[in-house]
Design an enzyme around this catalytic site. Structure first.
Site, PDB file in Angstrom:
ATOM      1  N   ILE A 150      24.035   4.708   9.037  1.00 17.91           N
ATOM      2  CA  ILE A 150      24.963   4.021   9.928  1.00 17.91           C
ATOM      3  C   ILE A 150      25.075   2.584   9.435  1.00 17.91           C
ATOM      4  CG2 ILE A 150      24.598   5.486  11.959  1.00 17.91           C
ATOM      5  CD1 ILE A 150      22.637   3.542  13.055  1.00 17.91           C
ATOM      6  N   ASP A 151      26.204   1.969   9.728  1.00 18.81           N
ATOM      7  CA  ASP A 151      26.480   0.633   9.193  1.00 18.81           C
ATOM      8  C   ASP A 151      25.428  -0.388   9.620  1.00 18.81           C
ATOM      9  OD1 ASP A 151      28.816   1.624   8.098  1.00 18.81           O
ATOM     10  OD2 ASP A 151      30.069   0.960   9.775  1.00 18.81           O
ATOM     11  N   LYS A 152      25.293  -1.429   8.823  1.00 17.13           N
ATOM     12  CA  LYS A 152      24.338  -2.511   9.093  1.00 17.13           C
ATOM     13  C   LYS A 152      24.466  -3.032  10.527  1.00 17.13           C
ATOM     14  CE  LYS A 152      23.506  -7.346   7.801  1.00 17.13           C
ATOM     15  NZ  LYS A 152      24.417  -8.318   8.391  1.00 17.13           N
ATOM     16  N   ARG A 252      35.379   3.148  13.147  1.00 18.44           N
ATOM     17  CA  ARG A 252      36.056   1.858  13.026  1.00 18.44           C
ATOM     18  C   ARG A 252      37.473   2.034  12.482  1.00 18.44           C
ATOM     19  NH1 ARG A 252      31.745  -1.481   9.602  1.00 18.44           N
ATOM     20  NH2 ARG A 252      33.207  -3.209  10.004  1.00 18.44           N
TER      21      ARG A 252
END
Length: 324
Positions: A150-152, A252
């Protein structure tokens, strides 16, 4: 009969056998994944492109070639390369752990894997310390354990494999889209309809290499997001997103594509001034996205696993401000 054999040397392992009747007519990557169940289709595809697979003594360099029964194959598996990352004593919030896997509740701001600009201080560095070498080696790199990311600046749950068997079993569930992944997000505006499905291939943007974008057929990767309105807010909406696929920046990109970008998203969101002022007042500096629920079948025990992570404090505070 497959007549599978394996031999090892200082250069790695070589697996040999013959294509069974059940794999006749399949693509090389699909057929060899059936003949060698310990290797994933993606891993075999990568090995084919590296020239590490032969059929009847000839290098197979196209994964799409069809197989015939009785063909002799050989797969050269290089030795796993040491992971260029140090074990670091970084605190982890562990939602579950057993001898085969663990589920981590990742805070926003923590990078999952070392990369350019983030050589250390990542989840992998923390896992190397926490698991002390007990992480799977699937993918050709020693002990990464990472099955998905998962994204930062997205918070929430992700599962990490300790053993190769667990890694293969989890990867198969991700490939079959049977993992239950649900995210809570705060988006600008009010989606209409209130619940729906966004479909569209996702690939690298032609205009900004830092961004992903919807791309045409034949490009990128197929992606599907199902969203449901959970709460109407001031100029915004709290939604739940169920991921049928798991692509980079999927939620997103998909929500931005229908005009309802995630609040705080530095890449895809351009909120009106009232929302910009509210985000500044709340000091909210990331995309409002949290991996809240993760469900899967345990790849070794077969038990049903379902994990839930409460909305983190920064998103809860933002929600409170949006309710006023």
């Amino acid at each position: 009969m497959n007549d599978r054999q394996s031999s090892t040397s200082s250069a790695g392992e070589v697996r040999t056998g013959t294509i069974p009747e059940s794999a006749a007519g399949l693509r090389i990557d699909a057929g060899l994944a059936q003949a060698e169940p310990e290797l994933s289709r993606e891993r075999i595809k990568a090995l084919i492109l590296e020239g590490a697979v032969t059929l009847d003594g000839r290098i197979a360099n196209r994964p799409s070639v069809k197989l015939a029964p009785g063909m002799a194959y050989a797969i050269a598996l290089p030795q796993a390369q040491p992971l260029d990352a140090e074990a670091q004593a970084i605190a982890l919030n562990i939602a579950h752990e057993d001898e085969y896997l663990l589920v981590v509740d990742k805070p926003a701001g923590l990078v999952v894997h070392p990369a350019a600009g983030h050589a250390d201080g990542t989840l992998v560095n923390a896992l190397l310390h926490h698991c002390r070498g007990q992480l799977s080696g699937i993918g050709g790199v020693a002990r990464p354990g990472i099955v998905h990311r998962i994204d930062k600046d997205t918070s929430g749950l992700l599962v990490v494999a300790k053993t190769d068997a667990a890694h293969l079993g989890l990867a198969a569930q991700f490939a079959e889209h049977s993992i239950n992944r649900r995210y809570v997000a705060i988006v600008q505006g009010r989606p209409n309809p209130a619940s729906g499905t966004v479909r569209g291939n996702i690939g690298r943007s032609d205009h900004d290499r830092k961004k992903m974008a919807l791309v045409g057929e034949g490009r990128g990767k197929h992606a599907v997001t199902h969203y449901t309105t959970e709460e109407r807010l001031k100029d915004a909406t709290r939604i739940e997103c169920r991921l049928e696929t798991g692509r980079t920046h999927q939620v997103r990109v998909h929500m931005a594509s229908i005009g309802h970008a995630l609040l705080g998203d530095p890449l895809y969101s351009r909120p009106p001034k009232p929302l910009r002022d509210l985000l500044k007042a709340a000091d909210f500096r990331r995309q409002a996205l949290h991996a809240q629920r993760l469900g899967f079948i345990h790849p070794v025990t077969g038990s049903e696993c379902d994990f839930f992570s409460p909305i983190p404090a920064d998103m809860a505070e933002l929600l409170d401000k949006l309710r006023v």
